[in-house]
Scaffold this active site. Structure first.
Site, PDB file in Angstrom:
ATOM      1  N   CYS A 113      42.333  47.653  30.218  1.00  0.00           N
ATOM      2  CA  CYS A 113      41.318  47.054  29.347  1.00  0.00           C
ATOM      3  C   CYS A 113      41.548  45.540  29.250  1.00  0.00           C
ATOM      4  O   CYS A 113      41.423  44.832  30.239  1.00  0.00           O
ATOM      5  CB  CYS A 113      41.316  47.732  27.981  1.00  0.00           C
ATOM      6  SG  CYS A 113      39.908  47.267  26.951  1.00  0.00           S
ATOM      7  N   HIS A 216      40.328  53.094  29.813  1.00  0.00           N
ATOM      8  CA  HIS A 216      41.569  53.546  29.190  1.00  0.00           C
ATOM      9  C   HIS A 216      42.027  54.881  29.782  1.00  0.00           C
ATOM     10  O   HIS A 216      41.745  55.947  29.213  1.00  0.00           O
ATOM     11  CB  HIS A 216      41.388  53.682  27.674  1.00  0.00           C
ATOM     12  CG  HIS A 216      41.328  52.374  26.968  1.00  0.00           C
ATOM     13  ND1 HIS A 216      42.462  51.716  26.530  1.00  0.00           N
ATOM     14  CD2 HIS A 216      40.276  51.587  26.633  1.00  0.00           C
ATOM     15  CE1 HIS A 216      42.102  50.580  25.950  1.00  0.00           C
ATOM     16  NE2 HIS A 216      40.788  50.475  25.996  1.00  0.00           N
ATOM     17  N   GLU A 218      44.768  56.277  29.650  1.00  0.00           N
ATOM     18  CA  GLU A 218      45.707  57.021  28.799  1.00  0.00           C
ATOM     19  C   GLU A 218      45.013  58.143  28.020  1.00  0.00           C
ATOM     20  O   GLU A 218      45.664  59.072  27.535  1.00  0.00           O
ATOM     21  CB  GLU A 218      46.439  56.078  27.841  1.00  0.00           C
ATOM     22  CG  GLU A 218      45.605  55.435  26.769  1.00  0.00           C
ATOM     23  CD  GLU A 218      44.906  54.159  27.191  1.00  0.00           C
ATOM     24  OE1 GLU A 218      44.440  53.428  26.298  1.00  0.00           O
ATOM     25  OE2 GLU A 218      44.823  53.890  28.409  1.00  0.00           O
TER      26      GLU A 218
END
Length: 238
Positions: A113, A216, A218
């Site tokens: 990001c 993102h 994650e």
């Protein structure tokens, strides 16, 4: 078991209020969890630019995280600052120092990001200060839906590190940003774009592993997201 590589993770910083009456660091748990699940030993890096080289002596790779702030436009040659730009000078000073140091040592670097945008600036690139004022698009790049859901798809460029990692030409992503990479820097290349052409990823083939993604991973909203962490950790282990 293989030795877990030590990966330094940059933190966000907040002013007094909420968690503490004094300034405090913060980061979502899923950044650390994604690295641990991929086989790494993640450690947090407080914002001390004068300690950047000491940190780099001890880590095997660097993860630059995102946050609700922007890189100072003066750092990439912009003479004026858009009214929407929010700065965290102390964080940016540290992240630039440790990222440039990691690149100089050819340590693996993953930017997520805002970390992707920081990586672009460290590589000599530039940013779009505010997408709505620069690019005509119907895509809401600051996606209104939750971060654990995709906002749009991206196209992945052929013959790139990202393409080799994920093994497919398209991914669903959860990008949430009002800025974007304009130019990736000398020797770097764009590896992913949104349907409107907004840059969603970059990499530098001259480095062992220098990869930035605007979304993102994650959150693992796409099945290929964990592959990004696995490839990063594998590069750090080497």
């Amino acid at each position: 078991m293989p030795t877990r590589p030590i990966i330094g993770v940059t933190l966000d910083a907040e002013e007094p209020g909420g968690y503490s009456k004094l300034p405090w660091y913060a980061l979502r748990k899923n950044y650390f969890a994604a690295l641990a699940e991929a086989g790494a030993l993640p450690i947090a890096l407080p914002h001390h630019p004068e300690l950047a080289e000491a940190y780099l002596d001890r880590i095997d790779g660097l993860l630059i995280t995102g946050g609700a702030f922007d890189v100072d436009p003066s750092l990439y040659g912009e003479g004026s600052t858009h009214p929407t730009v929010t700065l965290k000078a102390g964080r940016t000073d540290f992240e630039l120092a440790v990222t440039r140091g990691a690149l100089a040592r050819d340590l693996p670097v993953l930017g997520i990001c805002g970390g992707e945008q920081l990586l672009a600036v460290a590589l000599g690139g530039t940013l779009v200060q505010h997408i709505p004022d620069s690019i005509r698009t119907e895509i809401e790049h600051e996606q209104p839906n939750p971060r654990n859901e995709p906002g749009h798809e991206i196209a992945i460029a052929e013959d790139t590190l990202l393409a080799r990692i994920v093994g497919k030409p398209r991914m669903a992503v959860n990008s949430a940003h009002h800025q974007a990479v304009a130019t990736p820097g000398a020797g770097a290349r764009v590896n992913a774009t949104a349907p409107d052409g907004v840059v969603e990823g970059l990499e530098h083939p001259g480095h062992r592993f220098a990869l930035g993604v605007q979304w993102h991973p994650e959150y693992a909203v796409d099945p290929a997201d964990p592959l990004i962490f696995a490839a990063f950790v594998a590069a750090c282990r080497r």
